[in-house]
Design an enzyme around this catalytic site. Structure first.
Site, PDB file in Angstrom:
ATOM      1  CD1 TRP A 262     -39.151  13.986  -3.372  1.00  0.00           C
ATOM      2  CD2 TRP A 262     -40.818  13.822  -4.854  1.00  0.00           C
ATOM      3  NE1 TRP A 262     -40.321  13.891  -2.670  1.00  0.00           N
ATOM      4  CE2 TRP A 262     -41.370  13.789  -3.560  1.00  0.00           C
ATOM      5  CE3 TRP A 262     -41.677  13.731  -5.948  1.00  0.00           C
ATOM      6  CZ2 TRP A 262     -42.734  13.677  -3.331  1.00  0.00           C
ATOM      7  CZ3 TRP A 262     -43.035  13.607  -5.721  1.00  0.00           C
ATOM      8  CH2 TRP A 262     -43.554  13.589  -4.425  1.00  0.00           C
ATOM      9  CD  GLU A 303     -39.869  14.073 -10.044  1.00  0.00           C
ATOM     10  OE1 GLU A 303     -40.377  13.587  -9.009  1.00  0.00           O
ATOM     11  OE2 GLU A 303     -38.837  13.619 -10.561  1.00  0.00           O
ATOM     12  CE1 TYR A 304     -44.196  13.913 -11.362  1.00  0.00           C
ATOM     13  CE2 TYR A 304     -45.051  14.386  -9.166  1.00  0.00           C
ATOM     14  CZ  TYR A 304     -44.380  13.541 -10.047  1.00  0.00           C
ATOM     15  OH  TYR A 304     -43.893  12.363  -9.604  1.00  0.00           O
ATOM     16  CB  THR A 370     -43.303   3.970 -16.685  1.00  0.00           C
ATOM     17  OG1 THR A 370     -42.015   3.712 -17.288  1.00  0.00           O
ATOM     18  CG2 THR A 370     -44.122   4.788 -17.659  1.00  0.00           C
ATOM     19  CE1 TYR A 371     -38.803   6.648 -11.782  1.00  0.00           C
ATOM     20  CE2 TYR A 371     -38.264   5.494 -13.821  1.00  0.00           C
ATOM     21  CZ  TYR A 371     -38.130   6.600 -12.996  1.00  0.00           C
ATOM     22  OH  TYR A 371     -37.335   7.651 -13.379  1.00  0.00           O
ATOM     23  CG  ASP A 372     -40.760   5.653  -7.718  1.00  0.00           C
ATOM     24  OD1 ASP A 372     -40.341   4.515  -7.461  1.00  0.00           O
ATOM     25  OD2 ASP A 372     -40.024   6.660  -7.757  1.00  0.00           O
ATOM     26  CD1 TRP A 509     -33.688   5.978  -9.438  1.00  0.00           C
ATOM     27  CD2 TRP A 509     -33.181   7.853 -10.545  1.00  0.00           C
ATOM     28  NE1 TRP A 509     -33.193   6.874  -8.529  1.00  0.00           N
ATOM     29  CE2 TRP A 509     -32.876   8.032  -9.189  1.00  0.00           C
ATOM     30  CE3 TRP A 509     -32.938   8.903 -11.436  1.00  0.00           C
ATOM     31  CZ2 TRP A 509     -32.357   9.226  -8.700  1.00  0.00           C
ATOM     32  CZ3 TRP A 509     -32.415  10.075 -10.940  1.00  0.00           C
ATOM     33  CH2 TRP A 509     -32.132  10.232  -9.570  1.00  0.00           C
TER      34      TRP A 509
END
Length: 529
Positions: A262, A303-304, A370-372, A509
Site C-alpha cells: 500500500w 496497489e493498483y 480478498t480482505y479489507d 496476511w
C-alpha cells in the site's frame, strides 16, 4: 484491499487435548526404550492436527524410524510433514525423511492433519519399527532398512499452496522474528513465504529497511538454529540470514521477495515506463551474492495498476501485463514470479482497469487480496465484514466479496489454479455501535494495539469473541465495539470453498497475527487437504 507497510495487520479453536497412546520399542540390548507418542492438537470439527513424537530412551543413537498406525473409519490423513507416508486402506506407514537420526535421550516428531466425519477417534494399533509402540514392546534387533531420505519432503498435490507474509517491520514493536515461524508450528505448514516489502524508487527495486533486512544481529536464543550472528566481514545477519537458516531446516519452503504494498506502490508507474530496466534491477537485487540463496522468486504488490490506492496510477491498461512479461523474461522459468492483486469484483472496478487476464500467462499465481473490503476507514459504517466470502443481503457495495473477485478473474481467462484466496489474520472494527448484526452505524474506529480499527486475531479471540457469522466469515459485538475477522471454523469453510473452485491454494496476511501455537494456519492448511 490493501496491505499497509506500517505495523497494523494481524477463529475459534477447540481446546487442544493431549491424547497419549501406547508407544515405544525396546532395543535388543534391553537398556531403556524407544517410544512414539501420539498427541492430538487443534480440532475444528471436521478435522484435527495430530503429532507423533519418537523419543530415544536407549543409550544407542538411532539412524531411522518407521511408525505405523490405523485410522478409524471415516478418518483419513489429508497431509503430513516431517515424514514420508503411504496408505493402504486405513493403514498408514510413516518413514523418516531428514529427521531419522535420534541421539540418546533426544526426540523427533512428525505432524499430520486428519479430515474426519462423525466423532473424533484416535489412531490405533501403533507400531514402531515393526514392534509395539509401548516401551515394553520388543522390536527387531535392528530397525528395518529405509529408502534414502529425500532432500525435501515430497511435494503435495496441486491446489494446496499455503503462503504467509512475513513483515520486515514486525521485528520491532511486534517482536516477531523468523524463529517465531518455527516455535508456532507454522514452518511445517507453510509452502511459501512472502517477505514484505521492498520499495520501488526511481524505477528500480530497492531494499526497504537495511537494518531489519540484513544487519540486525541475532543472539543464539533468538536465532532459528541457536547460533548467534557474527560481525565478521561479509557475514549476513538480519531477517535474510534467519530465512536462510529456516530454509535449511525446512527445505520445502520457498521464499519470495515482495515489492510495493500500500505505502510503496507509488513507484510502479515510473517502473512500467521502462519495464525491462525495472526487471533487471529487481533481479540484481534478489541475486545479490550476499543473499542469493535466500529468495526463490519475486512478488509484485502494485496497489493498483491504472487505478487509485494511496495514490492514483495512470500508466494504462497494458502496463501491468508489460511489467509482468518483463519480469518473466528477466527471471526466466527457474524463478517464481507472482503478484498480489486487487479483489475488487465490481463492474468497472479495479480488476477491470488492468489486463490481469493477459498478464497471468507470465505469472505463477495471483495472491488475490480478498480482505479489507469494509472497515472503519468509513468511520460511520455501516458495519460489515471486511472479508466476506460471498455477497449477502445488505452488503454495502456489490462486487466487494471473494466470490465476485474470483469469478471475474476466471472470466478474464485467469486459470483457477493460478488464483490463491486471501485470508486476513486480523480483524477490522468500529466503536459507538449499538446493533449486533452487520449494517449498524458507528462513531469511529475501535481502538487497536498498533492502529485504530485494526487488531490481530490473537487479541480479538479473547478480547471480543465472535458472536455470529455472515457470508462465510465471523463478526463480534462486545460493548459498543463491532469487529469482523476469520476464525478457525470460518477459515475451514473458506478452504472448502477454495477446493470447490479448483484454486491453487490460499495465502494470509500476516504471520504475527496468529496465536503462538498457530491456530489459524492449522485450520487453513488442514482445510486445503
Amino acid at each position: 484491499m490493501s496491505k499497509l507497510r506500517w505495523p497494523h495487520l494481524a477463529g475459534l479453536v477447540t481446546a487442544t487435548a493431549a491424547l497419549v497412546l501406547g508407544i515405544a520399542v525396546v532395543p535388543a540390548n534391553g537398556a531403556g526404550g524407544v517410544s512414539a507418542t501420539f498427541t492430538k492438537g487443534s480440532d475444528w470439527g471436521t478435522g484435527y492436527e495430530g503429532k507423533y513424537t519418537i523419543t530415544n530412551g536407549s543409550p544407542t543413537a538411532r539412524t531411522s524410524w518407521t511408525v505405523e498406525f490405523d485410522m478409524p473409519s471415516g478418518h483419513r490423513v489429508s497431509s503430513l510433514w516431517e515424514g514420508s507416508y503411504t496408505t493402504s486402506g486405513q493403514h498408514v506407514t510413516v518413514k523418516n525423511t531428514w529427521n531419522g537420526s535420534i541421539a540418546p535421550g533426544a526426540s523427533v516428531s512428525f505432524g499430520f492433519n486428519v479430515a474426519y466425519s462423525g466423532a473424533f477417534t484416535a489412531p490405533a494399533n501403533c507400531k514402531l519399527d515393526g514392534g509395539s509402540c509401548s516401551a515394553t514392546g520388543q522390536p527387531p534387533t535392528d530397525p528395518p532398512p529405509t529408502d534414502p531420505p529425500p532432500t525435501d519432503p515430497p511435494p503435495g498435490p496441486g491446489g494446496n499452496k499455503t503462503l504467509g507474509y512475513f513483515t520486515q517491520w514486525g521485528v520491532y514493536g511486534r517482536n516477531y522474528h523468523v524463529k517465531n515461524i518455527v516455535t508456532s508450528g507454522s514452518a511445517s505448514k507453510l509452502t511459501h513465504i512472502n517477505y514484505a516489502f521492498g520499495n520501488v524508487v526511481n524505477g528500480q527495486c530497492v531494499l526497504g529497511d537495511i537494518y531489519a533486512d540484513y544487519d540486525r544481529a541475532y543472539s543464539a536464543a533468538e536465532s532459528v538454529d541457536g547460533v548467534a550472528d557474527t560481525w565478521d566481514a561479509g557475514a549476513l545477519r538480519g531477517s535474510f540470514n534467519q530465512l536462510r537458516k529456516l530454509k535449511k531446516a525446512y527445505p520445502h519452503i520457498k521464499v519470495l521477495f515482495s515489492f510495493g504494498g500500500w505505502t510503496w506502490s507509488g513507484g510502479f508507474g515510473q517502473a512500467a515506463q521502462n519495464a525491462a530496466a525495472f526487471a533487471n534491477s529487481c533481479y540484481n537485487l534478489i541475486e545479490d551474492p550476499r543473499w542469493a540463496d535466500v529468495f526463490d522468486g519475486i512478488d509484485i504488490d502494485w496497489e493498483y495498476p491504472n487505478a487509485c490506492g494511496l495514490s492514483c496510477d495512470t500508466s494504462g491498461f497494458a502496463a501491468f501485463k508489460n511489467l509482468s512479461q518483463a519480469l518473466r523474461n528477466r527471471f526466466g522459468a527457474g524463478y517464481l514470479v507472482t503478484a498480489a492483486i486487487t479483489a475488487d469484483g465490481s463492474n468497472g472496478g479495479k480488476i477491470d482497469a488492468a489486463d490481469y487476464g493477459g498478464a497471468s500467462q507470465y505469472l505463477d499465481w495471483y495472491n488475490v487480496m480478498t480482505y479489507d473490503y469494509f472497515g472503519a476507514f468509513n468511520a460511520q459504517g455501516p458495519t460489515a465484514p471486511h472479508s466476506p466470502l460471498t455477497s449477502y443481503p445488505g452488503i454495502p457495495q456489490a462486487g466487494f466479496n471473494s466470490d465476485a473477485a474470483i469469478q471475474k478473474l476466471k472470466s478474464k481467462g485467469v486459470p483457477a489454479g493460478k488464483l490463491l484466496l486471501g485470508v486476513g489474520f486480523y480483524g477490522r472494527g468500529w466503536t459507538g455501535v449499538t446493533q449486533s448484526e452487520p449494517g449498524g452505524t458507528a462513531t469511529g474506529a475501535a481502538p487497536g494495539t498498533y492502529e485504530a480499527g485494526i487488531e490481530d486475531y490473537k487479541v480479538l479471540k479473547t478480547r471480543c469473541p465472535a458472536t455470529g457469522t455472515i457470508a462465510g466469515t465471523a463478526y463480534a459485538k462486545c460493548g459498543n465495539e463491532w469487529w469482523s475477522y476469520d476464525t478457525p471454523a470460518t477459515i475451514s469453510g473458506k478452504m472448502s470453498w477454495t477446493r470447490s473452485q479448483g484454486l491453487g491454494g490460499a495465502f494470509f496476511w500476516e504471520l504475527s497475527g496468529d496465536t503462538a501455537n498457530g491456530e489459524l494456519i492449522t485450520a487453513l492448511r488442514g482445510g486445503l487437504n
